[in-house]
Scaffold this motif. Structure first.
Motif, mmCIF file in Angstrom:
data_model
loop_
_atom_site.group_PDB
_atom_site.id
_atom_site.type_symbol
_atom_site.label_atom_id
_atom_site.label_comp_id
_atom_site.label_asym_id
_atom_site.label_seq_id
_atom_site.Cartn_x
_atom_site.Cartn_y
_atom_site.Cartn_z
ATOM 1 N N TYR A 79 81.797 108.600 49.686
ATOM 2 C CA TYR A 79 82.235 107.228 49.965
ATOM 3 C C TYR A 79 82.418 106.386 48.698
ATOM 4 O O TYR A 79 82.781 105.226 48.776
ATOM 5 C CB TYR A 79 81.227 106.546 50.887
ATOM 6 N N TYR A 80 82.189 107.001 47.534
ATOM 7 C CA TYR A 80 82.280 106.253 46.279
ATOM 8 C C TYR A 80 83.743 105.946 45.942
ATOM 9 O O TYR A 80 84.596 106.846 45.926
ATOM 10 C CB TYR A 80 81.652 107.057 45.140
ATOM 11 N N LYS A 118 88.624 97.646 40.657
ATOM 12 C CA LYS A 118 88.775 96.714 39.532
ATOM 13 C C LYS A 118 89.358 95.412 40.042
ATOM 14 O O LYS A 118 90.264 95.426 40.890
ATOM 15 C CB LYS A 118 89.663 97.313 38.441
ATOM 16 N N SER A 119 88.834 94.316 39.532
ATOM 17 C CA SER A 119 89.344 92.987 39.878
ATOM 18 C C SER A 119 89.777 92.263 38.613
ATOM 19 O O SER A 119 89.238 92.504 37.531
ATOM 20 C CB SER A 119 88.263 92.166 40.588
ATOM 21 N N TRP A 120 90.736 91.349 38.772
ATOM 22 C CA TRP A 120 91.226 90.512 37.683
ATOM 23 C C TRP A 120 91.153 89.057 38.103
ATOM 24 O O TRP A 120 91.319 88.741 39.296
ATOM 25 C CB TRP A 120 92.681 90.851 37.350
ATOM 26 N N GLY A 121 90.949 88.199 37.127
ATOM 27 C CA GLY A 121 91.033 86.770 37.392
ATOM 28 C C GLY A 121 92.479 86.314 37.369
ATOM 29 O O GLY A 121 93.400 87.113 37.194
ATOM 30 N N SER A 148 82.303 99.041 42.119
ATOM 31 C CA SER A 148 82.464 100.206 42.975
ATOM 32 C C SER A 148 81.932 99.947 44.371
ATOM 33 O O SER A 148 81.098 99.064 44.602
ATOM 34 C CB SER A 148 81.750 101.410 42.367
ATOM 35 N N GLN A 149 82.460 100.752 45.281
ATOM 36 C CA GLN A 149 81.990 100.723 46.662
ATOM 37 C C GLN A 149 81.368 102.071 46.973
ATOM 38 O O GLN A 149 81.891 103.111 46.546
ATOM 39 C CB GLN A 149 83.156 100.468 47.624
ATOM 40 N N GLY A 150 80.277 102.090 47.710
ATOM 41 C CA GLY A 150 79.654 103.336 48.101
ATOM 42 C C GLY A 150 78.767 103.896 47.018
ATOM 43 O O GLY A 150 78.906 103.563 45.832
ATOM 44 N N SER A 178 77.563 95.158 42.568
ATOM 45 C CA SER A 178 78.369 96.371 42.449
ATOM 46 C C SER A 178 79.136 96.441 41.128
ATOM 47 O O SER A 178 79.825 97.420 40.865
ATOM 48 C CB SER A 178 79.362 96.448 43.608
ATOM 49 N N ILE A 179 79.005 95.399 40.298
ATOM 50 C CA ILE A 179 79.737 95.364 39.034
ATOM 51 C C ILE A 179 79.082 96.286 38.010
ATOM 52 O O ILE A 179 77.881 96.223 37.789
ATOM 53 C CB ILE A 179 79.805 93.931 38.473
#
Length: 125
Positions: free
Chosen positions: A108-109, A113-116, A100-102, A30-31
């Protein structure tokens, strides 16, 4: 969910080099893009470099010509090669992932965002 784990920070003299790595876990498919942000002492967090799945790269002006972002073809790992480091590059470097999701374009989109957790880079003069 996408979880990120950084490595490779440390202490280096001005003019030296460091290579940061960031491994992604979870919903890797999904990235859409990965990158790096940094938080320098007394300043707000800023974007440093970003690479999309298609390979398009972007850099903040202060690192152009010195830093290179790259990624594995499976989208699971991104690197930041930092050359000719300067004291003003000192800071906490965070890996980021835009995912993203969907289905894109559907109700449903949801962009996410993710962080370390961050890795410290210290450049001595």
């Amino acid at each position: 969910q996408v979880r990120l784990v950084e490595s490779g920070g440390g202490l280096v003299q001005a003019g030296g080099s460091l290579r940061l790595a960031c491994a992604a876990f979870g919903s890797i498919r999904s990235i859409n893009a990965m990158g790096w942000e940094r938080e320098r002492p007394g300043e707000q967090r800023e974007p440093v470099a970003r690479v999309t799945n298609s390979g398009t790269t972007n850099y903040t002006d202060s690192v152009k010509g010195r830093f290179t972002i790259s990624k594995d073809s499976d989208k699971s790992t991104v690197y930041l090669q930092m050359n000719n480091l300067k004291p003003e590059d000192t800071g906490l470097y965070y890996c980021t992932a835009d995912w993203s999701q969907g289905p894109r374009g559907s109700y449903y989109y949801i962009p996410r965002k993710s962080w370390g957790q961050g890795t410290q880079v210290t450049v001595s003069s």
